[in-house]
Write a protein that holds these residues in place. Structure first.
Motif, PDB file in Angstrom:
ATOM      1  N   GLY A  78      51.641  40.468  55.228  1.00 16.42           N
ATOM      2  CA  GLY A  78      51.043  39.904  56.431  1.00 16.42           C
ATOM      3  C   GLY A  78      50.175  40.843  57.235  1.00 16.42           C
ATOM      4  O   GLY A  78      49.301  40.391  57.974  1.00 16.42           O
ATOM      5  N   GLU A  79      50.394  42.154  57.138  1.00 16.94           N
ATOM      6  CA  GLU A  79      49.631  43.104  57.949  1.00 16.94           C
ATOM      7  C   GLU A  79      48.557  43.821  57.148  1.00 16.94           C
ATOM      8  O   GLU A  79      48.050  44.868  57.565  1.00 16.94           O
ATOM      9  N   SER A  80      48.205  43.285  55.993  1.00 20.89           N
ATOM     10  CA  SER A  80      47.260  43.972  55.115  1.00 20.89           C
ATOM     11  C   SER A  80      45.878  44.081  55.749  1.00 20.89           C
ATOM     12  O   SER A  80      45.491  43.282  56.604  1.00 20.89           O
ATOM     13  N   GLU A  81      45.149  45.092  55.326  1.00 18.79           N
ATOM     14  CA  GLU A  81      43.822  45.368  55.869  1.00 18.79           C
ATOM     15  C   GLU A  81      42.876  44.208  55.568  1.00 18.79           C
ATOM     16  O   GLU A  81      42.868  43.654  54.463  1.00 18.79           O
ATOM     17  N   ARG A  82      42.051  43.856  56.519  1.00 17.54           N
ATOM     18  CA  ARG A  82      41.086  42.776  56.322  1.00 17.54           C
ATOM     19  C   ARG A  82      40.063  43.176  55.261  1.00 17.54           C
ATOM     20  O   ARG A  82      39.732  44.338  55.103  1.00 17.54           O
ATOM     21  N   GLY A  83      39.580  42.207  54.536  1.00 20.95           N
ATOM     22  CA  GLY A  83      38.582  42.484  53.513  1.00 20.95           C
ATOM     23  C   GLY A  83      39.133  42.439  52.099  1.00 20.95           C
ATOM     24  O   GLY A  83      38.368  42.538  51.136  1.00 20.95           O
ATOM     25  N   PHE A  84      40.448  42.298  51.975  1.00 17.95           N
ATOM     26  CA  PHE A  84      41.069  42.176  50.657  1.00 17.95           C
ATOM     27  C   PHE A  84      41.683  40.786  50.525  1.00 17.95           C
ATOM     28  O   PHE A  84      42.210  40.233  51.489  1.00 17.95           O
ATOM     29  N   LYS A  85      41.631  40.242  49.300  1.00 16.71           N
ATOM     30  CA  LYS A  85      42.226  38.932  49.044  1.00 16.71           C
ATOM     31  C   LYS A  85      42.809  38.911  47.636  1.00 16.71           C
ATOM     32  O   LYS A  85      42.486  39.773  46.791  1.00 16.71           O
ATOM     33  N   LYS A  86      43.662  37.935  47.382  1.00 11.33           N
ATOM     34  CA  LYS A  86      44.260  37.786  46.064  1.00 11.33           C
ATOM     35  C   LYS A  86      43.165  37.631  45.012  1.00 11.33           C
ATOM     36  O   LYS A  86      42.194  36.909  45.211  1.00 11.33           O
ATOM     37  N   GLY A  87      43.328  38.347  43.890  1.00 12.84           N
ATOM     38  CA  GLY A  87      42.355  38.307  42.810  1.00 12.84           C
ATOM     39  C   GLY A  87      41.321  39.406  42.843  1.00 12.84           C
ATOM     40  O   GLY A  87      40.600  39.610  41.858  1.00 12.84           O
ATOM     41  N   ASP A  88      41.218  40.125  43.966  1.00 11.53           N
ATOM     42  CA  ASP A  88      40.237  41.205  44.060  1.00 11.53           C
ATOM     43  C   ASP A  88      40.531  42.305  43.039  1.00 11.53           C
ATOM     44  O   ASP A  88      41.682  42.690  42.827  1.00 11.53           O
ATOM     45  N   ALA A  89      39.467  42.821  42.437  1.00 16.51           N
ATOM     46  CA  ALA A  89      39.564  43.999  41.563  1.00 16.51           C
ATOM     47  C   ALA A  89      39.479  45.246  42.433  1.00 16.51           C
ATOM     48  O   ALA A  89      38.538  45.403  43.224  1.00 16.51           O
ATOM     49  N   VAL A  90      40.455  46.128  42.309  1.00 11.76           N
ATOM     50  CA  VAL A  90      40.551  47.299  43.190  1.00 11.76           C
ATOM     51  C   VAL A  90      40.980  48.523  42.397  1.00 11.76           C
ATOM     52  O   VAL A  90      41.439  48.435  41.260  1.00 11.76           O
ATOM     53  N   PHE A  91      40.822  49.681  43.021  1.00 10.88           N
ATOM     54  CA  PHE A  91      41.488  50.897  42.552  1.00 10.88           C
ATOM     55  C   PHE A  91      42.012  51.623  43.777  1.00 10.88           C
ATOM     56  O   PHE A  91      41.592  51.340  44.901  1.00 10.88           O
ATOM     57  N   ALA A 100      53.534  51.629  35.725  1.00 10.55           N
ATOM     58  CA  ALA A 100      54.275  50.359  35.721  1.00 10.55           C
ATOM     59  C   ALA A 100      53.284  49.197  35.698  1.00 10.55           C
ATOM     60  O   ALA A 100      52.088  49.365  35.979  1.00 10.55           O
ATOM     61  N   GLU A 101      53.803  48.007  35.355  1.00 11.70           N
ATOM     62  CA  GLU A 101      52.948  46.818  35.302  1.00 11.70           C
ATOM     63  C   GLU A 101      52.475  46.387  36.685  1.00 11.70           C
ATOM     64  O   GLU A 101      51.397  45.797  36.817  1.00 11.70           O
ATOM     65  N   TYR A 102      53.276  46.664  37.720  1.00  3.39           N
ATOM     66  CA  TYR A 102      52.918  46.292  39.085  1.00  3.39           C
ATOM     67  C   TYR A 102      53.218  47.458  40.017  1.00  3.39           C
ATOM     68  O   TYR A 102      54.154  48.240  39.796  1.00  3.39           O
ATOM     69  N   ILE A 103      52.431  47.548  41.094  1.00  2.00           N
ATOM     70  CA  ILE A 103      52.675  48.574  42.106  1.00  2.00           C
ATOM     71  C   ILE A 103      52.394  47.970  43.477  1.00  2.00           C
ATOM     72  O   ILE A 103      51.438  47.198  43.657  1.00  2.00           O
ATOM     73  N   ALA A 104      53.235  48.289  44.446  1.00  2.00           N
ATOM     74  CA  ALA A 104      53.012  47.909  45.836  1.00  2.00           C
ATOM     75  C   ALA A 104      52.439  49.118  46.561  1.00  2.00           C
ATOM     76  O   ALA A 104      53.038  50.195  46.561  1.00  2.00           O
ATOM     77  N   VAL A 105      51.276  48.948  47.189  1.00  2.00           N
ATOM     78  CA  VAL A 105      50.584  50.080  47.799  1.00  2.00           C
ATOM     79  C   VAL A 105      49.868  49.608  49.053  1.00  2.00           C
ATOM     80  O   VAL A 105      49.448  48.451  49.154  1.00  2.00           O
ATOM     81  N   SER A 106      49.717  50.499  50.013  1.00  2.00           N
ATOM     82  CA  SER A 106      49.027  50.165  51.250  1.00  2.00           C
ATOM     83  C   SER A 106      47.582  49.776  50.972  1.00  2.00           C
ATOM     84  O   SER A 106      46.871  50.438  50.207  1.00  2.00           O
ATOM     85  N   THR A 107      47.145  48.712  51.623  1.00  2.00           N
ATOM     86  CA  THR A 107      45.744  48.316  51.496  1.00  2.00           C
ATOM     87  C   THR A 107      44.807  49.355  52.105  1.00  2.00           C
ATOM     88  O   THR A 107      43.614  49.375  51.791  1.00  2.00           O
ATOM     89  N   HIS A 108      45.340  50.229  52.961  1.00  2.00           N
ATOM     90  CA  HIS A 108      44.514  51.300  53.525  1.00  2.00           C
ATOM     91  C   HIS A 108      44.115  52.321  52.475  1.00  2.00           C
ATOM     92  O   HIS A 108      43.226  53.151  52.724  1.00  2.00           O
ATOM     93  N   MET A 109      44.759  52.260  51.310  1.00  2.00           N
ATOM     94  CA  MET A 109      44.448  53.201  50.236  1.00  2.00           C
ATOM     95  C   MET A 109      43.772  52.517  49.051  1.00  2.00           C
ATOM     96  O   MET A 109      43.692  53.081  47.960  1.00  2.00           O
ATOM     97  N   LEU A 110      43.273  51.303  49.265  1.00  2.00           N
ATOM     98  CA  LEU A 110      42.585  50.563  48.204  1.00  2.00           C
ATOM     99  C   LEU A 110      41.069  50.610  48.401  1.00  2.00           C
ATOM    100  O   LEU A 110      40.566  50.694  49.524  1.00  2.00           O
TER     101      LEU A 110
END
Length: 338
Positions: A78-91, A100-110
């Protein structure tokens, strides 16, 4: 509870053979985090140390190794940084958990993945380029017109650093390496003015020769004991020596104690150690912004390159660690997840 495949270490630490695949709970993103389905992850030397139980892992890091990755956003908190949405390609950069297959990471570092770069190239950018930016600008106080030397010139951070230095108007960019093949790579591929083979020449004397006796303004060092005395000799007045690691050992031994400590006073040298993984999210986030501002446009137009030495399917993680331990690479080692 949803699960995922990840790479773990038998007994919590040990040799390469202790790495194995396991099932573990899929992380749930909270606060400003996103859940990323990992496409590729980069290897770093800290992974080797962490595997052996010799790296101080931050308290907020999961036990799974891996700090840089590329992938797609599966879920946002709910508090994720604006400008990101489901399906976005990121690094992005994480405190751990990328093997791992999945990672939870702060959107401030995407960072949004540019179409011009592959998943593998993007997975090799965050840790290395952000570390280079930190060492060069925040700690080394680089400004156009200063000279800079990058030790371990064919390592990923120094590959990034040399490109940044040449691009931003260094008066001269130098490097060291342990083979002629690697020194030639630094000059011909990365634009260094000169690169020195530490096994066959007194590199500090070569630096003084090539700077007309002035020395170099900034030295970025990962070696430690073996380069301590020569760094002081090669440093210019008001130089900054940035130490990021101690690969040759953290204690000076007999034969290394002839360092001219008077150079600290005579040349007004500042010697400063730094690390990235132990920094808080706000600090890392500022560096993320710097990466986006300074480097991303140049990746898009081809001025900067994310140099990948070899790509492994993640089932071959043991082979990837063996190659990294060999010190024979010039660029990133990347693992991909199908």
């Amino acid at each position: 509870m949803a699960t995922m495949k990840a790479i773990d270490i038998k007994d919590g630490k040990g040799p390469i053979e202790n790495m194995f695949f396991t099932e573990m709970p899929r992380p749930k993103p909270t606060h400003a985090q996103a859940l990323i389905k990992v496409k590729a992850f980069g290897l770093n030397r800290m992974d080797l140390l962490q595997r052996m139980g010799m790296y101080p892992v931050p308290p907020q890091a999961p036990k799974t190794m891996g700090v840089e990755f590329s992938g797609t956003i599966e879920e946002l908190a709910g508090e994720s940084e604006r400008g990101f949405k489901k399906g976005d390609a990121v690094f992005g950069l994480a405190y751990g958990g990328a093997y791992a297959e999945y990672i939870a990471v702060s959107t401030h570092m995407l960072v949004h993945k540019p179409d011009e770069l592959s998943w593998e190239e993007c997975a090799g950018i965050p840790e290395t380029w952000i570390t280079a930016l930190q060492a060069m600008y925040l700690v080394g106080e680089f400004k156009p017109g200063k000279s800079i030397l990058w030790h371990a010139g064919a390592s990923s951070v120094s590959i990034a650093g040399q490109q940044l230095s040449v691009s931003d108007g260094a008066s001269a960019t130098f490097a060291t390496a342990r083979s002629d093949d690697k020194t030639e790579f630094c000059v011909k591929e990365l634009g260094a003015k000169a690169a020195y083979n530490t096994q066959t020449e007194k590199w500090d004397e070569s630096v003084l020769r090539d700077t007309d006796g002035k020395g170099v303004d900034i030295i970025v060092d990962y070696i430690g004991a073996d380069t301590f005395a020569q760094n002081l000799n090669a440093a210019a007045r008001d130089a900054r020596i940035v130490n990021l690691a101690t690969l040759s050992g953290g204690k000076l031994k007999a034969g290394q104690t002839d360092a001219d400590l008077g150079a600290f006073v005579r040349k007004r040298i500042r010697f400063e150690g730094s690390s990235l993984r132990s920094r808080d999210e706000a600090y890392q986030g500022r560096l993320r912004d710097q990466l986006v501002e300074i480097a991303l446009p140049k990746f898009r137009d081809g001025s900067f390159r994310s140099i990948v030495e070899k790509v492994f399917p993640w089932e071959q993680i043991q082979d990837a660690h063996r190659l990294m331990e060999s010190n024979k690479t010039k660029g990133k080692l990347i693992c991909t997840i199908p």
